[in-house]
Design an enzyme around this catalytic site. Structure first.
Site, PDB file in Angstrom:
ATOM      1  N   THR A  16      48.693  95.516  26.349  1.00 28.67           N
ATOM      2  CA  THR A  16      47.925  96.419  25.837  1.00 28.67           C
ATOM      3  C   THR A  16      47.292  95.695  24.557  1.00 28.67           C
ATOM      4  OG1 THR A  16      49.574  97.438  24.245  1.00 28.67           O
ATOM      5  CG2 THR A  16      49.120  98.488  26.384  1.00 28.67           C
ATOM      6  N   GLY A  17      46.296  94.808  24.860  1.00 30.70           N
ATOM      7  CA  GLY A  17      45.389  94.040  23.854  1.00 30.70           C
ATOM      8  C   GLY A  17      45.344  94.964  22.613  1.00 30.70           C
ATOM      9  N   THR A  18      44.248  95.724  22.590  1.00 28.82           N
ATOM     10  CA  THR A  18      44.486  97.037  21.690  1.00 28.82           C
ATOM     11  C   THR A  18      43.872  96.844  20.132  1.00 28.82           C
ATOM     12  OG1 THR A  18      46.244  97.915  22.800  1.00 28.82           O
ATOM     13  CG2 THR A  18      46.270  98.151  20.445  1.00 28.82           C
ATOM     14  N   THR A  19      43.491  98.072  19.874  1.00 27.10           N
ATOM     15  CA  THR A  19      43.529  98.126  18.243  1.00 27.10           C
ATOM     16  C   THR A  19      44.208  99.631  18.118  1.00 27.10           C
ATOM     17  OG1 THR A  19      41.349  97.318  18.424  1.00 27.10           O
ATOM     18  CG2 THR A  19      41.917  98.702  16.446  1.00 27.10           C
ATOM     19  N   LYS A  50      47.446 105.297  24.265  1.00 32.64           N
ATOM     20  CA  LYS A  50      48.383 104.367  23.713  1.00 32.64           C
ATOM     21  C   LYS A  50      49.203 104.965  22.595  1.00 32.64           C
ATOM     22  CE  LYS A  50      45.758 100.564  24.981  1.00 32.64           C
ATOM     23  NZ  LYS A  50      44.717  99.189  24.401  1.00 32.64           N
TER      24      LYS A  50
END
Lengths: 216, 212
Positions: A16-19, A50
């Site tokens: 989940t690369g994510t921010t 998420k």
């Protein structure tokens, strides 16, 4: 040499690369995340939430390896259920964060996930904890995931103590939008969760409703 | 005396060890950098080409092989055509070298300047040697931390003062977070009337980080 037949993304680790971020206000917290899950260069899920509940008024935000993060959240959810039954009342946010931290620390060589834990309890009100690499620290706000690098400057400049619930929500949405625009591993929609004494509100903001900036 | 002046600020920071930024405004550009570099105490160089009927003169602060090579080509153009080179020309010269020697070089470059044809311009030549003109651009290791700030705070048609403030604030934020950036903030504003350099010392930096 024969070409490999199966697509690369089947064998790539799913991240989940994510921010993700969480921020505290007087009576509660706001958590936010993007919705992109990538396996190498492919986006395997563009609408993943998420923000995962650990308890009624305690949520965590997942980043890093999708499998690791989800597993930690599930295990802690179970452990918190048992704990809250043992003490006969709602658990403290610090307890939830501590459970997450214990797993992250003990298995730090095997796992690669970072969870931000945030929620509301009767004793201390709204709280945000970062558990990166197995540390436990309470902060007024916390950002994480690959997209967070791009918004350190923005959050440093924009954060103010004593923001209201609406200001915090706006802060989270703006931060997510900026990060999603710059980070290839973040994107999709924005999920928001606002927790206070009286309720826990989940919200989705679709891509075209996100704030835009000078070059869009 | 025919006086055309082109000033280009060039930041030779490789992709690490620094933060650089350049912003365009109506009538010129602002270029800035931190001062923490491994090559010494200077960070970027400004080159002013002034043409009069008898002499060409220029000054530079940083010795750099790439810079020398590009300068010599630019000067050749000045001499040959008796014109101050365009900012676009300087940028293309950098691009040509950075692209041709992309395997050997690691250089991220921002070229910012003013010329009579197009006014203030900022050109970005990142590692790999592509060339793109942008109204505002950041580079160096500290730049990742300020993309969000830059995107949200830059607006088209800002004044020179606003650009200086934006650059100083952005560099301050980057210096706060990036271990390879720090020291003082060096700014230059370049317009038709020339180059104006200034330094902002550590204790004079904008108090933009609200958590302390």
């Amino acid at each position: 040499m024969l070409e490999e037949n199966e697509p690369e993304w089947l064998s790539e680790e799913v991240k989940t690369g994510t921010t993700i971020l969480a921020i505290e206000f007087a009576d509660g917290v706001v958590l936010g995340s993007d919705s992109r899950v990538s396996a190498g260069a492919s986006v395997v899920n563009r609408v993943m939430n998420k923000l995962s509940p650990l308890h009624d008024k305690i949520y965590c935000a997942l980043s890093g390896s999708a499998a690791d993060a989800q597993t930690i959240a599930e295990v802690v959810n179970y452990q918190l259920d048992v704990h809250s039954m043992e003490i006969g009342e709602d658990p403290q946010v610090r307890s939830a964060a501590n459970l997450v931290r214990n797993i992250s620390y003990k298995y730090k060589e095997e796992l690669s996930a970072h969870l931000i834990v945030a929620g509301w309890d009767r004793r201390e009100g709204g709280q945000v904890f970062a558990t990166l690499n197995g540390l436990l620290t309470r902060q007024p706000f916390a950002i994480g995931g690959s997209g967070s690098s791009y918004v350190y400057g923005f959050v440093d400049a924009e954060y103010r103590r004593g923001m209201s619930k609406e200001e915090c929500q706006k802060f989270v949405v703006n931060t997510l939008s900026l990060a999603m625009n710059r980070d290839g591993s973040s994107g999709g929609v924005a999920y928001l969760v606002t927790i206070d004494e009286h309720n826990t509100e989940e919200k989705v903001i679709l891509g075209n409703d996100l704030p835009t900036f000078y070059d869009q | 005396m025919d006086r055309e002046e082109v000033s280009t600020g060039v930041s030779p920071g490789s992709e690490g060890q620094t933060t650089i930024m350049a912003v365009e405004y109506d009538g010129g550009v602002v270029i800035g950098a931190d001062s923490r570099t491994t090559t010494g105490s200077e960070d970027f160089s400004t080159h002013t080409y002034r043409n009069n009927t008898s002499t060409n003169s220029f000054y530079k602060d940083v010795h750099d092989h790439l810079l020398k090579h590009v300068l010599s080509l630019a000067i050749a153009e000045v001499v040959a055509y008796q014109l101050a080179p365009l900012v676009e020309t300087a940028a293309h010269l950098f691009k040509a070298s950075c692209y041709r020697y992309r395997e050997e070089l690691t250089a991220g470059i921002l070229v910012a300047g003013w010329d009579r044809r197009r006014g203030g311009q900022v050109y970005c030549v990142p590692i790999g040697g592509m060339l793109v003109r942008q109204p505002v651009s950041v580079g160096g290791s500290g730049s990742t931390y300020i993309y969000g700030f830059m995107d949200s705070n830059y607006k088209p048609n800002m004044t020179k003062e606003q650009c200086l403030e934006l650059t100083a604030s952005a560099l301050t934020l980057a210096m706060e977070r990036d271990g390879s950036s720090g020291g003082v903030v060096r700014l230059a504003s370049i317009s038709e009337s020339g180059v104006e350099r200034r330094v902002i010392l550590g204790n004079q930096l904008p108090k933009i980080v609200s958590t302390h």
